[in-house]
Design an enzyme around this catalytic site. Sequence first.
Site, mmCIF file in Angstrom:
data_model
loop_
_atom_site.group_PDB
_atom_site.id
_atom_site.type_symbol
_atom_site.label_atom_id
_atom_site.label_comp_id
_atom_site.label_asym_id
_atom_site.label_seq_id
_atom_site.Cartn_x
_atom_site.Cartn_y
_atom_site.Cartn_z
ATOM 1 C CE LYS A 1 11.332 6.237 -1.827
ATOM 2 N NZ LYS A 1 12.564 6.733 -2.173
ATOM 3 C CG MET B 1 13.319 -1.730 -0.842
ATOM 4 S SD MET B 1 14.070 -0.310 -1.633
ATOM 5 C CE MET B 1 15.790 -0.565 -1.305
ATOM 6 C CG ASP C 1 9.998 8.063 4.137
ATOM 7 O OD1 ASP C 1 9.632 7.448 5.146
ATOM 8 O OD2 ASP C 1 11.152 7.999 3.670
HETATM 9 N N1 SAH Z 1 16.541 3.165 5.313
HETATM 10 C C1 SAH Z 1 15.701 2.020 5.584
HETATM 11 C C2 SAH Z 1 15.457 1.204 4.352
HETATM 12 C C3 SAH Z 1 14.700 1.931 3.281
HETATM 13 S S1 SAH Z 1 14.377 0.966 1.869
HETATM 14 C C4 SAH Z 1 16.309 1.218 6.729
HETATM 15 O O1 SAH Z 1 17.449 1.436 7.121
HETATM 16 O O2 SAH Z 1 15.587 0.367 7.276
HETATM 17 C C5 SAH Z 1 12.731 0.421 2.172
HETATM 18 C C6 SAH Z 1 12.714 -1.021 2.562
HETATM 19 O O3 SAH Z 1 13.119 -1.165 3.902
HETATM 20 C C7 SAH Z 1 11.358 -1.675 2.505
HETATM 21 O O4 SAH Z 1 11.008 -2.061 1.224
HETATM 22 C C8 SAH Z 1 11.584 -2.861 3.411
HETATM 23 O O5 SAH Z 1 12.312 -3.843 2.733
HETATM 24 C C9 SAH Z 1 12.498 -2.277 4.462
HETATM 25 N N2 SAH Z 1 11.799 -1.842 5.677
HETATM 26 C C10 SAH Z 1 11.848 -0.627 6.244
HETATM 27 N N3 SAH Z 1 11.138 -0.611 7.388
HETATM 28 C C11 SAH Z 1 10.636 -1.840 7.553
HETATM 29 C C12 SAH Z 1 9.848 -2.478 8.534
HETATM 30 N N4 SAH Z 1 9.389 -1.835 9.611
HETATM 31 N N5 SAH Z 1 9.552 -3.778 8.378
HETATM 32 C C13 SAH Z 1 9.995 -4.461 7.330
HETATM 33 N N6 SAH Z 1 10.732 -3.925 6.350
HETATM 34 C C14 SAH Z 1 11.070 -2.634 6.465
#
Ligand code: SAH
Length: 508
Positions: A62, A177, A40
Site C-alpha cells: 500500500k 512515514m 506490498d
Molecule cells: N517495516 C519497515 C517500515 C514500514 S513503514 C521497515 O522496517 O523499514 C513504511 C515507511 O518505511 C515508509 O513510509 C518510509 O518511511 C520507510 N521506508 C521503508 N522502506 C524505505 C526505503 N527504501 N527508503 C526510505 N524509506 C523507507
Amino acid sequence: MAEQKKQGICYLVGAGPGDPGLMTLRGKECIELADVVVYDYLSNPDFLQWARPDAELIYAGKKSKNHAIPQGGINQLLVEKAKQGKIVTRLKGGDPLVFGRGGEEAGELVEAGIKFEFVPGISSTIAGPAYAGIPVTHRDHCSQLTIFTGHEDPTKEESSIDYQQIANAPGTKVMLMGVERLPIITQSLIDSGADPDTPMALVRWATTGQQKTITGTIKTIADIAKKTNFKAPAVAVIGGVVGCRETLNWFEDRPLRGKRVVVTRTRKQSSKLSRQLRELGADVLEMPTIRIMRSDDDDYREFAKMVIEAHTYEWLIFTSPNAVEYFFDAFYKAREDAREIGGCRIAAVGPGTKAKLAEYHMGVDMMPDIHVAEELAAKFESDVSVENTTMLWVRAKDARDVLSSRLIEAGAILDEGIAYQTVPETEDPTGSRKRFENEGADIITFTSASTVECFLDLGLEMPAGIKIASIGPITSQAILDEELELAIEAKSHDIPGLVEAVLELAKE
Ligand code: SAH
C-alpha cells in the site's frame, strides 16, 4: 491410513529496504517454498522471481491512502490461504515488526490456530541512514537511538506521539512515514523544545538505484523538501550523526547513480550484468525478453547422439556459455567418467564461453581475439588444417550459419548439434514490463539479436529519451534493422564491455 491434511504455515518475512542484496537467506528460502506470496508496495518486486512458477502472487498494497487490500482483508487472506494447507509467505518492506504490523498479523494467525514464523529483515530505519553515509549511533555523537512514526491514524483525536518526550530525548532520532506531515512534525518538535539547528536528513527510496537524500536542520528541512519536491517513502534522521555524511557518503557518488538501466537477457543470465550495474549505482530493471530452452525433441535426440560420440571428434566448438551447459548436461547423462570425452581439442568464441568451460574443468585450445563467429572461422582457417578434420559444433537452433559454411568450405567434416533454442519470455512475475511503461528508463541494453526481436514483439512503447546500448555488431545490426536508434556499441563484445558502454552513455 487416512491421508493427513497438509498443515499450512505463514512466514512473516522482512524483505529489507530495497537493495536485493539486503534480503536474508532465510527470507529467500521462504519465497522459494511458498504456495502463495503476498507482497506490498515497499518490498522489492524483483524478489518474486524466486517464487515457484505455479505460486500465487498477491499484491496487498500500500501507498499511504491507497490500499490495494485493507489491513483486515490482508489478515483474513493470510488465515484463509494457510487454512487451506498452503505455505504462505508474507513479504514486508524492511523488518516485519518495525512499523510493519507483523505483530498484528501474527496475532490473528495464532487466534485462527495457524502456525507462523517471523523472519526479521533489515529495517529502513537503520539501512536508510547507512546508505546515506549516516551511522545511527556513533560514540562521538550519541548513545541513544529513538525510532518513531510520523504517521498516525488520522481519525485519532489526540496525538499519541509525545513530541515533548521526543524533542527532549538525547541522541539520534529516526522517523518513518513522516514526509507528508513534515512541516507540522518539525514545528511540533521545535515548540516542544528541540534545538531548531539540529541537523536533519531525509533519505528517499533508500538503498535502491533511486535513492535521494536531502539535508538541513529541523527548522529548514520542511522547506527544502517542498522546494525539491521531495516525496515519500523516506526515512528521516535527526541528530549530530547527520554530519558524518560529509565524509562517509559512500553510496551516492557512484557513476550510474539515479540511472535506470534495463537488462533484457534471460532471467538466468541477467544476474552478472545486473550485479555489475548495481554496484555502479544503477537502478536495474530486469525485464527478460527471451528464455533459453532445450531444442525440440528431434533436434535434441540428434544432438544427444553426437554428444555420446564426442570422443570421436578432433574438435569441439562452443559459441556460447549455454552451449557448454547443454553439452555437459547431455554428456554426463550418458557418461560416468570425464575421460570418456577423449582427446578432442576445444574452441570457444569468447571469454564468457571459456569461463563456462572452466567451470567444467575444461581448457580451451583456440579463441579468437574478437569474439564473433567470423573471427573464430578465420582463426580455424589460418591456424589449423581444417580439411578432413572432424568437428562438432554445439549450437542454438537459430544460430547464424557463417561458422558452419566457412568450415565446410575449408573442407571440415562438421556435425552440428542443435542443443537449445531461444524462445520469447512469456512470464513476467515481477511486473517489470508495466514498470518499464509507467516509469520509463534511461538506458536499455541488448545482448543478442534475439533480445532485440523479442523485445519488439512485446509491443512496448519506448520511453522518450531512452538510449540503446548493444553488446556487439550482430546485435547492433538487429537494432538498426528494426529502425531503432543505436546510442553505443560495446568495444569488447562481452558483459564487461557492455558495462563500459553503459558508463560511457551515462557520462553524456
Ligand atoms: N517495516 C519497515 C517500515 C514500514 S513503514 C521497515 O522496517 O523499514 C513504511 C515507511 O518505511 C515508509 O513510509 C518510509 O518511511 C520507510 N521506508 C521503508 N522502506 C524505505 C526505503 N527504501 N527508503 C526510505 N524509506 C523507507
